[in-house]
Write a protein that holds these residues in place. Structure first.
Motif, PDB file in Angstrom:
ATOM      1  N   THR A 131       0.850  -1.160   0.093  1.00 26.67           N
ATOM      2  CA  THR A 131      -0.039  -0.030  -0.003  1.00 26.67           C
ATOM      3  C   THR A 131       0.897   1.308   0.067  1.00 26.67           C
ATOM      4  OG1 THR A 131      -1.739  -0.998   1.258  1.00 26.67           O
ATOM      5  CG2 THR A 131      -1.936   1.225   1.195  1.00 26.67           C
ATOM      6  N   THR A 132       0.566   2.316  -0.821  1.00 25.97           N
ATOM      7  CA  THR A 132       1.320   3.386  -0.790  1.00 25.97           C
ATOM      8  C   THR A 132       0.070   4.487  -0.833  1.00 25.97           C
ATOM      9  OG1 THR A 132       2.875   4.689  -1.954  1.00 25.97           O
ATOM     10  CG2 THR A 132       0.934   3.639  -3.395  1.00 25.97           C
ATOM     11  N   LEU A 133       0.492   6.031  -0.486  1.00 25.47           N
ATOM     12  CA  LEU A 133      -0.211   6.850  -0.478  1.00 25.47           C
ATOM     13  C   LEU A 133       0.161   8.108  -1.192  1.00 25.47           C
ATOM     14  CD1 LEU A 133       0.062   7.238   3.476  1.00 25.47           C
ATOM     15  CD2 LEU A 133      -1.476   5.880   2.126  1.00 25.47           C
TER      16      LEU A 133
ATOM     17  N   ARG B  52       3.709  12.571   4.995  1.00 25.35           N
ATOM     18  CA  ARG B  52       4.492  11.229   5.322  1.00 25.35           C
ATOM     19  C   ARG B  52       4.734  11.217   6.749  1.00 25.35           C
ATOM     20  NH1 ARG B  52       7.540  12.026   0.197  1.00 25.35           N
ATOM     21  NH2 ARG B  52       6.209  11.293  -1.390  1.00 25.35           N
TER      22      ARG B  52
ATOM     23  N   VAL C 101       1.645  10.764   8.970  1.00 24.43           N
ATOM     24  CA  VAL C 101       1.074   9.266   8.756  1.00 24.43           C
ATOM     25  C   VAL C 101       1.979   8.359   9.606  1.00 24.43           C
ATOM     26  CG1 VAL C 101       0.819   7.496   7.306  1.00 24.43           C
ATOM     27  CG2 VAL C 101      -0.037   9.683   6.575  1.00 24.43           C
TER      28      VAL C 101
ATOM     29  N   ILE D 260      -9.804  10.799   2.852  1.00 24.46           N
ATOM     30  CA  ILE D 260      -9.540   9.586   1.475  1.00 24.46           C
ATOM     31  C   ILE D 260     -10.502  10.254   0.520  1.00 24.46           C
ATOM     32  CG2 ILE D 260      -9.701   7.225   0.551  1.00 24.46           C
ATOM     33  CD1 ILE D 260      -9.102   6.464   3.593  1.00 24.46           C
TER      34      ILE D 260
ATOM     35  N   GLU E 189      -3.206   2.047  -3.783  1.00 22.78           N
ATOM     36  CA  GLU E 189      -2.667   3.349  -3.776  1.00 22.78           C
ATOM     37  C   GLU E 189      -3.907   4.359  -3.140  1.00 22.78           C
ATOM     38  OE1 GLU E 189      -0.552   6.811  -6.421  1.00 22.78           O
ATOM     39  OE2 GLU E 189      -2.452   6.360  -7.154  1.00 22.78           O
ATOM     40  N   ILE E 190      -3.918   4.848  -2.004  1.00 24.80           N
ATOM     41  CA  ILE E 190      -4.773   5.445  -1.142  1.00 24.80           C
ATOM     42  C   ILE E 190      -4.547   6.988  -1.326  1.00 24.80           C
ATOM     43  CG2 ILE E 190      -5.929   6.098   1.058  1.00 24.80           C
ATOM     44  CD1 ILE E 190      -4.788   3.393   2.084  1.00 24.80           C
TER      45      ILE E 190
ATOM     46  N   TYR F 278      -5.360  10.947  -0.532  1.00 23.06           N
ATOM     47  CA  TYR F 278      -5.853  11.515   0.224  1.00 23.06           C
ATOM     48  C   TYR F 278      -6.057  13.120  -0.277  1.00 23.06           C
ATOM     49  CZ  TYR F 278      -4.909   8.091   4.196  1.00 23.06           C
ATOM     50  OH  TYR F 278      -4.824   7.028   4.625  1.00 23.06           O
TER      51      TYR F 278
END
Length: 242
Positions: free
Chosen positions: A177-179, A196, A199, A224, A235-236, A238
């Motif tokens: 999972t990445t952001l 980052r 988080v 989100i 990929e989340i 935000y």
């Protein structure tokens, strides 16, 4: 268990009081590149030193001209103090959250390669993207440590908070999972570093141990907007709230 992949920072804290211990993987695998770094730093060649560090003035280099094998050591998660680390604000965390970060964060150093947050390292300087003599750090560490990282992460879930450059050090070969952070509908860079750090702080404070727990975590200032799944990558996205 959740493991978080993280970037280093150009700026660092000086000093340190930690004892020397074996680094993630094997210190022996780093011997060549670390020796090359020490040789350059102590060569007396001002132009080569300034180029390695990314400075124009030798006076800016002086805090980093040392022998890293004998220099004071500090935990990697504490050594760095760039934007992401300022927002992480490690020193203000409770002891349990600090221990979480030391055990579960993997930082990809331009000199040392992959490190656990609790690994003790010296103060050093390598400008992102620079070679260390004949060594190309991202290629060197990808070749030397990918197999060990694959084994280490085999039974873990992965939250990848690295900046793009550090993807070159290790390619994830399993679901992760990445952001991504948007402000006003546009992707951000400086604020991405800050968030980052925020988080990572929230993950540590809440002792997050799975992606499921992370998905349920409310992070101040973020909402989100979308979740995209592209092959192995989730990929989340935000929105940064005003």
């Amino acid at each position: 268990m959740l493991k978080i992949l993280f970037s280093p920072a150009e700026s660092k804290k000086i000093g340190g009081e930690e004892s020397k211990k074996e680094l993630f993987g094997s210190s022996g695998a780093r011997e060549g590149i670390l020796n090359e770094y020490v040789n350059i730093v102590n060569s007396g060649n001002e132009d080569t030193i300034k180029e390695l560090f990314g400075f124009k003035r030798l006076s800016d280099c002086k805090p980093y001209i040392n022998n890293i094998f004998d220099a004071p050591l500090m935990h990697a998660i504490e050594r760095y103090n760039g934007v992401a680390y300022e927002y992480l604000d490690f020193d203000s965390l409770e002891p349990e959250a600090k221990e979480y970060l030391k055990l579960n964060t993997i930082i990809f150093s331009n000199l040392y390669g992959p490190l656990l947050g609790g690994d003790a390292i010296a103060n050093y300087k390598v400008k992102q993207g620079n070679n260390i003599g004949s060594f190309i750090p991202d290629k060197f560490y990808k070749d030397r440590f990918s197999y060990q990282l694959d084994l280490y992460l085999a039974n873990c879930e992965i939250l990848d908070l690295r900046a793009g450059h550090y993807d070159k050090f290790y390619e994830i070969k399993k679901p992760y999972t990445t952001l991504k952070f948007l402000k006003g509908g546009k992707s951000v860079s400086h604020w991405a570093k800050a968030y980052r750090g925020l988080v990572l702080r929230a993950v540590a404070q809440n002792n997050i141990n799975s992606i499921k727990e992370f998905m349920a975590l409310e992070i101040e200032g973020l909402s989100i907007a979308e979740i995209r799944v592209i092959k192995a990558k989730t990929e989340i996205i935000y929105n940064i709230m005003e």
